[in-house]
Design a protein around this motif. Sequence first.
Motif, PDB file in Angstrom:
ATOM      1  N   GLY A 150       0.758  -1.134  -0.099  1.00 29.82           N
ATOM      2  CA  GLY A 150       0.120   0.178   0.041  1.00 29.82           C
ATOM      3  C   GLY A 150       0.783   1.315  -0.006  1.00 29.82           C
ATOM      4  O   GLY A 150       0.331   2.231   0.328  1.00 29.82           O
ATOM      5  N   VAL A 151       2.278   1.232  -0.570  1.00 29.17           N
ATOM      6  CA  VAL A 151       2.978   2.249  -0.389  1.00 29.17           C
ATOM      7  C   VAL A 151       2.802   3.207  -1.785  1.00 29.17           C
ATOM      8  O   VAL A 151       3.095   2.310  -2.848  1.00 29.17           O
ATOM      9  CB  VAL A 151       4.424   1.891  -0.393  1.00 29.17           C
ATOM     10  CG1 VAL A 151       5.543   3.010  -0.414  1.00 29.17           C
ATOM     11  CG2 VAL A 151       4.658   1.184   1.227  1.00 29.17           C
ATOM     12  N   LYS A 152       2.872   4.383  -1.702  1.00 30.27           N
ATOM     13  CA  LYS A 152       2.703   5.177  -2.816  1.00 30.27           C
ATOM     14  C   LYS A 152       4.045   5.603  -3.110  1.00 30.27           C
ATOM     15  O   LYS A 152       4.896   5.987  -2.374  1.00 30.27           O
ATOM     16  CB  LYS A 152       1.700   6.478  -2.683  1.00 30.27           C
ATOM     17  CG  LYS A 152       1.752   7.349  -4.065  1.00 30.27           C
ATOM     18  CD  LYS A 152       0.672   8.541  -3.642  1.00 30.27           C
ATOM     19  CE  LYS A 152       0.467   9.254  -4.599  1.00 30.27           C
ATOM     20  NZ  LYS A 152      -0.233   8.776  -5.875  1.00 30.27           N
ATOM     21  N   LEU A 153       4.360   5.332  -4.592  1.00 31.45           N
ATOM     22  CA  LEU A 153       5.789   5.734  -5.301  1.00 31.45           C
ATOM     23  C   LEU A 153       5.855   7.010  -5.855  1.00 31.45           C
ATOM     24  O   LEU A 153       5.049   7.316  -6.573  1.00 31.45           O
ATOM     25  CB  LEU A 153       6.276   4.593  -6.068  1.00 31.45           C
ATOM     26  CG  LEU A 153       7.980   4.871  -6.407  1.00 31.45           C
ATOM     27  CD1 LEU A 153       8.760   4.465  -5.353  1.00 31.45           C
ATOM     28  CD2 LEU A 153       8.191   3.577  -7.468  1.00 31.45           C
ATOM     29  N   VAL A 154       6.609   8.010  -5.329  1.00 27.62           N
ATOM     30  CA  VAL A 154       6.476   9.085  -6.095  1.00 27.62           C
ATOM     31  C   VAL A 154       8.110   9.653  -6.265  1.00 27.62           C
ATOM     32  O   VAL A 154       8.943   9.446  -5.496  1.00 27.62           O
ATOM     33  CB  VAL A 154       6.136  10.375  -4.711  1.00 27.62           C
ATOM     34  CG1 VAL A 154       6.532  11.568  -5.338  1.00 27.62           C
ATOM     35  CG2 VAL A 154       4.644  10.076  -4.655  1.00 27.62           C
ATOM     36  N   GLU A 155       8.046  10.335  -7.385  1.00 22.71           N
ATOM     37  CA  GLU A 155       9.406  10.811  -8.019  1.00 22.71           C
ATOM     38  C   GLU A 155       9.941  11.986  -7.279  1.00 22.71           C
ATOM     39  O   GLU A 155       9.162  12.978  -7.407  1.00 22.71           O
ATOM     40  CB  GLU A 155       9.450  10.781  -9.394  1.00 22.71           C
ATOM     41  CG  GLU A 155      10.907  11.439  -9.945  1.00 22.71           C
ATOM     42  CD  GLU A 155      10.989  11.351 -11.426  1.00 22.71           C
ATOM     43  OE1 GLU A 155      11.403  12.156 -12.041  1.00 22.71           O
ATOM     44  OE2 GLU A 155      10.480  10.379 -12.195  1.00 22.71           O
ATOM     45  N   GLY A 156      11.083  12.074  -6.782  1.00 20.01           N
ATOM     46  CA  GLY A 156      11.495  13.285  -5.738  1.00 20.01           C
ATOM     47  C   GLY A 156      12.545  13.949  -6.703  1.00 20.01           C
ATOM     48  O   GLY A 156      12.613  14.172  -8.080  1.00 20.01           O
ATOM     49  N   GLY A 157      13.601  14.505  -5.965  1.00 18.09           N
ATOM     50  CA  GLY A 157      14.596  15.109  -6.792  1.00 18.09           C
ATOM     51  C   GLY A 157      15.873  14.709  -6.139  1.00 18.09           C
ATOM     52  O   GLY A 157      15.894  13.719  -5.474  1.00 18.09           O
ATOM     53  N   ASP A 158      17.064  15.379  -6.538  1.00 15.29           N
ATOM     54  CA  ASP A 158      18.259  14.835  -6.369  1.00 15.29           C
ATOM     55  C   ASP A 158      18.795  15.037  -4.992  1.00 15.29           C
ATOM     56  O   ASP A 158      19.688  14.514  -3.961  1.00 15.29           O
ATOM     57  CB  ASP A 158      19.647  15.213  -7.138  1.00 15.29           C
ATOM     58  CG  ASP A 158      19.147  14.662  -8.507  1.00 15.29           C
ATOM     59  OD1 ASP A 158      18.874  13.524  -8.760  1.00 15.29           O
ATOM     60  OD2 ASP A 158      19.590  15.528  -9.539  1.00 15.29           O
ATOM     61  N   LYS A 159      18.141  16.175  -4.266  1.00 13.66           N
ATOM     62  CA  LYS A 159      18.374  16.509  -2.992  1.00 13.66           C
ATOM     63  C   LYS A 159      17.229  16.222  -2.151  1.00 13.66           C
ATOM     64  O   LYS A 159      16.064  16.238  -2.528  1.00 13.66           O
ATOM     65  CB  LYS A 159      18.743  18.154  -2.845  1.00 13.66           C
ATOM     66  CG  LYS A 159      19.933  18.753  -3.780  1.00 13.66           C
ATOM     67  CD  LYS A 159      19.963  19.816  -3.627  1.00 13.66           C
ATOM     68  CE  LYS A 159      21.429  20.619  -4.391  1.00 13.66           C
ATOM     69  NZ  LYS A 159      22.578  19.766  -3.831  1.00 13.66           N
ATOM     70  N   ARG A 160      17.399  16.168  -0.686  1.00 10.74           N
ATOM     71  CA  ARG A 160      16.428  15.613  -0.110  1.00 10.74           C
ATOM     72  C   ARG A 160      15.430  16.651   0.325  1.00 10.74           C
ATOM     73  O   ARG A 160      14.047  16.206   0.293  1.00 10.74           O
ATOM     74  CB  ARG A 160      17.053  15.581   1.498  1.00 10.74           C
ATOM     75  CG  ARG A 160      15.972  14.862   2.450  1.00 10.74           C
ATOM     76  CD  ARG A 160      16.452  14.742   4.077  1.00 10.74           C
ATOM     77  NE  ARG A 160      15.714  14.002   4.887  1.00 10.74           N
ATOM     78  CZ  ARG A 160      14.535  14.668   5.444  1.00 10.74           C
ATOM     79  NH1 ARG A 160      14.267  15.935   5.074  1.00 10.74           N
ATOM     80  NH2 ARG A 160      13.759  13.828   6.143  1.00 10.74           N
ATOM     81  N   TYR A 161      15.266  17.914   0.392  1.00  8.83           N
ATOM     82  CA  TYR A 161      14.433  18.802   0.437  1.00  8.83           C
ATOM     83  C   TYR A 161      13.490  18.876  -0.831  1.00  8.83           C
ATOM     84  O   TYR A 161      12.220  19.048  -0.863  1.00  8.83           O
ATOM     85  CB  TYR A 161      14.776  20.364   0.781  1.00  8.83           C
ATOM     86  CG  TYR A 161      15.327  21.116  -0.441  1.00  8.83           C
ATOM     87  CD1 TYR A 161      14.479  21.896  -1.162  1.00  8.83           C
ATOM     88  CD2 TYR A 161      16.584  21.079  -0.758  1.00  8.83           C
ATOM     89  CE1 TYR A 161      15.154  22.461  -2.457  1.00  8.83           C
ATOM     90  CE2 TYR A 161      17.228  21.578  -1.763  1.00  8.83           C
ATOM     91  CZ  TYR A 161      16.381  22.564  -2.630  1.00  8.83           C
ATOM     92  OH  TYR A 161      16.923  23.224  -3.797  1.00  8.83           O
ATOM     93  N   GLN A 162      13.959  18.692  -1.961  1.00 15.09           N
ATOM     94  CA  GLN A 162      13.230  18.508  -3.355  1.00 15.09           C
ATOM     95  C   GLN A 162      12.417  17.267  -3.041  1.00 15.09           C
ATOM     96  O   GLN A 162      11.295  17.299  -3.724  1.00 15.09           O
ATOM     97  CB  GLN A 162      14.180  18.384  -4.434  1.00 15.09           C
ATOM     98  CG  GLN A 162      14.896  19.585  -4.651  1.00 15.09           C
ATOM     99  CD  GLN A 162      16.039  19.350  -5.690  1.00 15.09           C
ATOM    100  OE1 GLN A 162      16.649  18.228  -5.852  1.00 15.09           O
ATOM    101  NE2 GLN A 162      16.609  20.587  -6.513  1.00 15.09           N
ATOM    102  N   SER A 163      12.729  15.905  -2.550  1.00 13.20           N
ATOM    103  CA  SER A 163      12.048  14.948  -2.528  1.00 13.20           C
ATOM    104  C   SER A 163      10.862  15.097  -1.707  1.00 13.20           C
ATOM    105  O   SER A 163       9.830  14.521  -1.907  1.00 13.20           O
ATOM    106  CB  SER A 163      12.933  13.773  -1.798  1.00 13.20           C
ATOM    107  OG  SER A 163      13.931  13.312  -3.137  1.00 13.20           O
ATOM    108  N   VAL A 164      11.250  15.973  -0.415  1.00 13.51           N
ATOM    109  CA  VAL A 164      10.121  16.194   0.443  1.00 13.51           C
ATOM    110  C   VAL A 164       9.024  16.769  -0.031  1.00 13.51           C
ATOM    111  O   VAL A 164       7.809  16.566   0.363  1.00 13.51           O
ATOM    112  CB  VAL A 164      10.692  16.822   1.977  1.00 13.51           C
ATOM    113  CG1 VAL A 164       9.548  17.142   2.808  1.00 13.51           C
ATOM    114  CG2 VAL A 164      11.697  15.721   2.679  1.00 13.51           C
ATOM    115  N   ALA A 165       9.361  18.121  -0.669  1.00 15.23           N
ATOM    116  CA  ALA A 165       8.337  18.805  -1.403  1.00 15.23           C
ATOM    117  C   ALA A 165       7.628  17.907  -2.435  1.00 15.23           C
ATOM    118  O   ALA A 165       6.436  18.285  -2.418  1.00 15.23           O
ATOM    119  CB  ALA A 165       9.099  19.888  -2.173  1.00 15.23           C
ATOM    120  N   ALA A 166       8.152  17.020  -2.884  1.00 14.82           N
ATOM    121  CA  ALA A 166       7.376  16.367  -3.975  1.00 14.82           C
ATOM    122  C   ALA A 166       6.537  15.234  -3.440  1.00 14.82           C
ATOM    123  O   ALA A 166       5.271  15.154  -3.636  1.00 14.82           O
ATOM    124  CB  ALA A 166       8.223  15.476  -4.830  1.00 14.82           C
TER     125      ALA A 166
END
Length: 244
Positions: A74-90
């Motif tokens: 039940g995990v939703k997979l999301v594409e983020g960024g190369d930096k952590r804050y970019q991934s969290v924002a996504a």
Amino acid sequence: MAKVSVIVAAGGKGERFGAGENKILAKIDGRPIFIRTLEMFINREDVCQTILVVPPSGMEEMKEKYGPNLGFMGVKLVEGGDKRYQSVAAGLQAVTDDADLVAIHDAVRPCVTEAMINSVFEEAGKSGAALLASPLTGTIKRAADSGVVDETVCRENLYEAQTPQVFKRTLIQEAYGKLPEDCSQITDDAQVVELAGHPVSIVKSDPTNIKITTKADVTLASAINKARPAKTVAKLGAFEEAQW
């Protein structure tokens, strides 16, 4: 009971782990680090959503190798960024409006305990913003660029920030919406909320909630988990044996 959306962030290059290796896929006693991390959240009654955010460079491999199990979990997979804050924002963009709180956790912190999670969830429900943090116990030195000690720093009231870091959903979404263009000095989500002017409460943790940074940390994490009482984990899907 507050409903929690959990963002497990796998952003970052992991340059200290080893060239060309994705540390979230490294295995602790036969299972990938990120799977062990996800297991701590997916079966909780208060968790209404679990999101795994992966940088673009690792998205294809994640889908091919682990997509079926993530779907079963039940995990939703999301594409983020190369930096952590970019991934969290996504990840924040994918959070359901049904969530009261958002918990953000490092994919490479597989040693967090149920008790730690319970404590930080509870505090965030009261104050709106809370993080796990471990009191510093060693002697702290500040050094000059030359490597010579400038001063010995008083460690009283100093903590090492950990995750999960948990926030009221609207608070963390608004705080990320106000991020400056230059985010190079921002190292965790609590700092984002601090910059937005909201106080963040510390929930005391301990050093066993380690973040996997080097290959030596994998061995340490294995030892920590083996020292704890065994906990039954639900099966992860029909592809379990083949994938791990």
